[in-house]
Design a protein around this motif. Structure first.
Motif, PDB file in Angstrom:
ATOM      1  N   HIS A  23     -12.827  -5.067 -12.139  1.00 35.80           N
ATOM      2  CA  HIS A  23     -12.835  -6.335 -11.405  1.00 35.80           C
ATOM      3  C   HIS A  23     -11.550  -7.040 -11.821  1.00 35.80           C
ATOM      4  N   ALA A  24     -10.597  -7.151 -10.920  1.00 35.81           N
ATOM      5  CA  ALA A  24      -9.329  -7.788 -11.271  1.00 35.81           C
ATOM      6  C   ALA A  24      -8.890  -8.681 -10.119  1.00 35.81           C
ATOM      7  N   HIS A  25      -8.288  -9.811 -10.469  1.00 41.71           N
ATOM      8  CA  HIS A  25      -7.747 -10.684  -9.436  1.00 41.71           C
ATOM      9  C   HIS A  25      -6.607 -11.495 -10.022  1.00 41.71           C
ATOM     10  N   ALA A  26      -5.757 -11.978  -9.123  1.00 43.28           N
ATOM     11  CA  ALA A  26      -4.631 -12.816  -9.531  1.00 43.28           C
ATOM     12  C   ALA A  26      -4.302 -13.767  -8.389  1.00 43.28           C
ATOM     13  N   VAL A  27      -3.926 -14.983  -8.725  1.00 40.34           N
ATOM     14  CA  VAL A  27      -3.448 -15.932  -7.717  1.00 40.34           C
ATOM     15  C   VAL A  27      -2.052 -15.479  -7.311  1.00 40.34           C
ATOM     16  N   ILE A  28      -1.830 -15.335  -6.004  1.00 38.77           N
ATOM     17  CA  ILE A  28      -0.549 -14.837  -5.501  1.00 38.77           C
ATOM     18  C   ILE A  28       0.160 -15.848  -4.599  1.00 38.77           C
ATOM     19  N   GLY A  29      -0.371 -17.053  -4.538  1.00 41.66           N
ATOM     20  CA  GLY A  29       0.275 -18.074  -3.721  1.00 41.66           C
ATOM     21  C   GLY A  29      -0.719 -19.090  -3.215  1.00 41.66           C
ATOM     22  N   HIS A  30      -0.242 -19.886  -2.268  1.00 40.89           N
ATOM     23  CA  HIS A  30      -1.077 -20.944  -1.697  1.00 40.89           C
ATOM     24  C   HIS A  30      -0.806 -21.066  -0.201  1.00 40.89           C
ATOM     25  N   GLY A  31      -1.840 -21.451   0.514  1.00 39.59           N
ATOM     26  CA  GLY A  31      -1.711 -21.744   1.933  1.00 39.59           C
ATOM     27  C   GLY A  31      -2.200 -20.631   2.836  1.00 39.59           C
ATOM     28  N   ARG A  32      -2.613 -21.060   4.018  1.00 44.29           N
ATOM     29  CA  ARG A  32      -3.149 -20.134   5.020  1.00 44.29           C
ATOM     30  C   ARG A  32      -2.084 -19.113   5.449  1.00 44.29           C
ATOM     31  N   ALA A  33      -0.833 -19.539   5.564  1.00 38.08           N
ATOM     32  CA  ALA A  33       0.228 -18.601   5.966  1.00 38.08           C
ATOM     33  C   ALA A  33       0.400 -17.503   4.918  1.00 38.08           C
ATOM     34  N   ARG A  34       0.344 -17.863   3.652  1.00 34.37           N
ATOM     35  CA  ARG A  34       0.462 -16.861   2.581  1.00 34.37           C
ATOM     36  C   ARG A  34      -0.706 -15.891   2.630  1.00 34.37           C
ATOM     37  N   PHE A  35      -1.899 -16.417   2.899  1.00 33.65           N
ATOM     38  CA  PHE A  35      -3.072 -15.561   3.037  1.00 33.65           C
ATOM     39  C   PHE A  35      -2.870 -14.553   4.170  1.00 33.65           C
ATOM     40  N   GLN A  36      -2.421 -15.032   5.322  1.00 34.76           N
ATOM     41  CA  GLN A  36      -2.221 -14.142   6.479  1.00 34.76           C
ATOM     42  C   GLN A  36      -1.189 -13.058   6.169  1.00 34.76           C
ATOM     43  N   GLU A  37      -0.102 -13.469   5.513  1.00 34.93           N
ATOM     44  CA  GLU A  37       0.959 -12.524   5.142  1.00 34.93           C
ATOM     45  C   GLU A  37       0.420 -11.452   4.183  1.00 34.93           C
ATOM     46  N   ALA A  38      -0.307 -11.878   3.177  1.00 34.64           N
ATOM     47  CA  ALA A  38      -0.851 -10.937   2.190  1.00 34.64           C
ATOM     48  C   ALA A  38      -1.902 -10.027   2.826  1.00 34.64           C
ATOM     49  N   ALA A  39      -2.740 -10.575   3.702  1.00 29.19           N
ATOM     50  CA  ALA A  39      -3.760  -9.765   4.377  1.00 29.19           C
ATOM     51  C   ALA A  39      -3.107  -8.674   5.213  1.00 29.19           C
ATOM     52  N   ASP A  40      -2.050  -9.024   5.926  1.00 24.31           N
ATOM     53  CA  ASP A  40      -1.330  -8.039   6.727  1.00 24.31           C
ATOM     54  C   ASP A  40      -0.750  -6.941   5.835  1.00 24.31           C
ATOM     55  N   ALA A  41      -0.191  -7.340   4.709  1.00 28.40           N
ATOM     56  CA  ALA A  41       0.370  -6.354   3.778  1.00 28.40           C
ATOM     57  C   ALA A  41      -0.717  -5.419   3.249  1.00 28.40           C
ATOM     58  N   VAL A  42      -1.856  -5.967   2.839  1.00 27.52           N
ATOM     59  CA  VAL A  42      -2.941  -5.136   2.303  1.00 27.52           C
ATOM     60  C   VAL A  42      -3.385  -4.112   3.346  1.00 27.52           C
ATOM     61  N   LEU A  43      -3.569  -4.546   4.583  1.00 32.24           N
ATOM     62  CA  LEU A  43      -4.070  -3.647   5.623  1.00 32.24           C
ATOM     63  C   LEU A  43      -3.048  -2.601   6.054  1.00 32.24           C
ATOM     64  N   HIS A  44      -1.791  -2.780   5.659  1.00 33.33           N
ATOM     65  CA  HIS A  44      -0.736  -1.795   5.934  1.00 33.33           C
ATOM     66  C   HIS A  44      -0.354  -1.041   4.661  1.00 33.33           C
ATOM     67  N   TRP A  45      -1.329  -0.862   3.753  1.00 32.21           N
ATOM     68  CA  TRP A  45      -1.163  -0.086   2.517  1.00 32.21           C
ATOM     69  C   TRP A  45      -0.173  -0.739   1.554  1.00 32.21           C
ATOM     70  N   GLY A  46      -0.003  -2.060   1.656  1.00 30.26           N
ATOM     71  CA  GLY A  46       0.991  -2.766   0.852  1.00 30.26           C
ATOM     72  C   GLY A  46       0.692  -2.810  -0.629  1.00 30.26           C
ATOM     73  N   MET A  47      -0.578  -2.875  -1.010  1.00 32.30           N
ATOM     74  CA  MET A  47      -0.881  -2.863  -2.447  1.00 32.30           C
ATOM     75  C   MET A  47      -0.455  -1.536  -3.052  1.00 32.30           C
ATOM     76  N   GLN A  48      -0.761  -0.445  -2.357  1.00 28.63           N
ATOM     77  CA  GLN A  48      -0.424   0.866  -2.877  1.00 28.63           C
ATOM     78  C   GLN A  48       1.099   1.071  -2.890  1.00 28.63           C
ATOM     79  N   ARG A  49       1.734   0.876  -1.752  1.00 31.53           N
ATOM     80  CA  ARG A  49       3.180   1.108  -1.676  1.00 31.53           C
ATOM     81  C   ARG A  49       3.954   0.162  -2.589  1.00 31.53           C
ATOM     82  N   GLY A  50       3.529  -1.092  -2.643  1.00 33.07           N
ATOM     83  CA  GLY A  50       4.199  -2.061  -3.504  1.00 33.07           C
ATOM     84  C   GLY A  50       4.045  -1.753  -4.981  1.00 33.07           C
ATOM     85  N   ALA A  51       3.008  -0.989  -5.325  1.00 32.41           N
ATOM     86  CA  ALA A  51       2.782  -0.591  -6.713  1.00 32.41           C
ATOM     87  C   ALA A  51       3.508   0.713  -7.046  1.00 32.41           C
TER      88      ALA A  51
END
Length: 157
Positions: A23-51
């Motif tokens: 169970h791990a989490h981290a604050v990565i920013g603030h605001g609805r726009a940041r959420f949308q940007e991060a959600a798009d990245a996650v759904l395009h394999w961004g956590m894996q590729r970014g790691a």
């Protein structure tokens, strides 16, 4: 090919016994726009590729049923997306292990928006146990590797 564990979808709630849990989490920013940007990245394999994880997927975007092979340190680990999260304040996906993966279990990659304070959180939840003799033999090393890669996932988006 069948998944290598019976508790499909269990990262949605209480994690099953008999597995290592993450169970791990981290604050990565603030605001609805940041959420949308991060959600798009996650759904395009961004956590894996970014790691730094190699991703070979059957689709550019995670979708239930998509098969994906993730690779790192010379290992190739086949998985299948078992569900998507598509809520107003939480987005992501979970994949489960297929035969040939050194572990057996499921991992959820998500981002969450907290409307109370506008914070955006990256989240990783997983349960896994060793599926091969060599992953059991390398137990302490594989546990360390899991913690390291989880931190990298959280920073990736």
């Amino acid at each position: 090919m069948d998944l290598t564990y019976p508790e499909v979808g269990a990262t949605r709630g209480p994690l099953p016994e008999g597995y290592q849990h993450v169970h791990a989490h981290a604050v990565i920013g603030h605001g609805r726009a940041r959420f949308q940007e991060a959600a798009d990245a996650v759904l395009h394999w961004g956590m894996q590729r970014g790691a730094g994880v190699l991703v070979r997927a059957g689709a550019d975007t995670a979708a239930a049923g998509t098969e994906v092979t993730v690779g790192f340190w010379g290992l190739h680990a086949p998985c299948r997306v078992v569900y998507l999260l598509d809520e107003a304040n939480r987005r992501g996906f979970a994949y489960g292990t297929l035969p040939g993966h050194p572990e057996s279990g499921e991992e959820l990659f998500a981002v969450r928006y907290d409307p109370a304070d506008g914070s955006v959180h990256a989240e990783v939840t997983a349960f896994a146990r060793h599926a091969t003799w060599w992953s059991r033999l390398g137990g302490p090393v594989t546990g360390l590797a899991q913690r390291l890669i989880t931190r990298r996932y959280l920073k990736a988006v």
